[in-house]
Design a protein around this motif. Structure first.
Motif, PDB file in Angstrom:
ATOM      1  N   PRO A  64       0.836  -1.207   0.000  1.00 36.74           N
ATOM      2  CA  PRO A  64       0.000   0.000   0.000  1.00 36.74           C
ATOM      3  C   PRO A  64       0.866   1.250   0.000  1.00 36.74           C
ATOM      4  O   PRO A  64       1.957   1.264   0.581  1.00 36.74           O
ATOM      5  N   GLU A  65       0.398   2.273  -0.657  1.00 35.50           N
ATOM      6  CA  GLU A  65       1.157   3.527  -0.773  1.00 35.50           C
ATOM      7  C   GLU A  65       1.465   4.117   0.599  1.00 35.50           C
ATOM      8  O   GLU A  65       2.572   4.572   0.857  1.00 35.50           O
ATOM      9  N   ASP A  66       0.486   4.123   1.488  1.00 34.64           N
ATOM     10  CA  ASP A  66       0.675   4.649   2.836  1.00 34.64           C
ATOM     11  C   ASP A  66       0.464   3.496   3.823  1.00 34.64           C
ATOM     12  O   ASP A  66      -0.657   3.200   4.228  1.00 34.64           O
ATOM     13  N   GLN A  67       1.547   2.834   4.184  1.00 36.60           N
ATOM     14  CA  GLN A  67       1.459   1.662   5.062  1.00 36.60           C
ATOM     15  C   GLN A  67       0.828   1.996   6.406  1.00 36.60           C
ATOM     16  O   GLN A  67       0.034   1.222   6.928  1.00 36.60           O
ATOM     17  N   GLY A  68       1.190   3.142   6.973  1.00 44.68           N
ATOM     18  CA  GLY A  68       0.649   3.525   8.273  1.00 44.68           C
ATOM     19  C   GLY A  68      -0.859   3.635   8.267  1.00 44.68           C
ATOM     20  O   GLY A  68      -1.543   3.107   9.149  1.00 44.68           O
TER      21      GLY A  68
END
Length: 92
Positions: A64-68
């Motif tokens: 995913p682009e933004d793991q967080g």
């Protein structure tokens, strides 16, 4: 790559591959730097491996682009999932 959080499952789409994984079936999330083995729907070496109890493979590697943010949303929908201590959900 596309990852969509639906009410009861995570939808993963990458090219011709599609998976629906129920949140209740996701057991663990670990970091993954291996893009050469297993079921992969990722475009980066810095990915996540989701382990689940159904299906043929038992795990899928994604990026995913933004793991967080992804981990935060997953944790809200699957509170029993074990997230590796080296991964940090975005708490903002």
């Amino acid at each position: 790559m596309k990852y969509v959080f639906y009410e009861d499952y995570l939808y993963i789409k990458g090219g011709p591959f599609r998976s629906r994984i129920a949140y209740k079936d996701i057991t663990r999330v670990s970091p993954s730097h291996d893009v050469f083995t297993g079921y992969r729907v990722l475009s980066s070496r810095d990915g996540l491996e989701l382990f689940y109890t159904t299906g043929l493979m038992g795990s899928v590697k994604i990026s995913p682009e933004d793991q967080g943010m992804f981990l935060k949303e997953l944790q809200e929908r699957a509170p029993d999932v074990q997230i590796d201590s080296t991964l940090k959900p975005d708490c903002s």
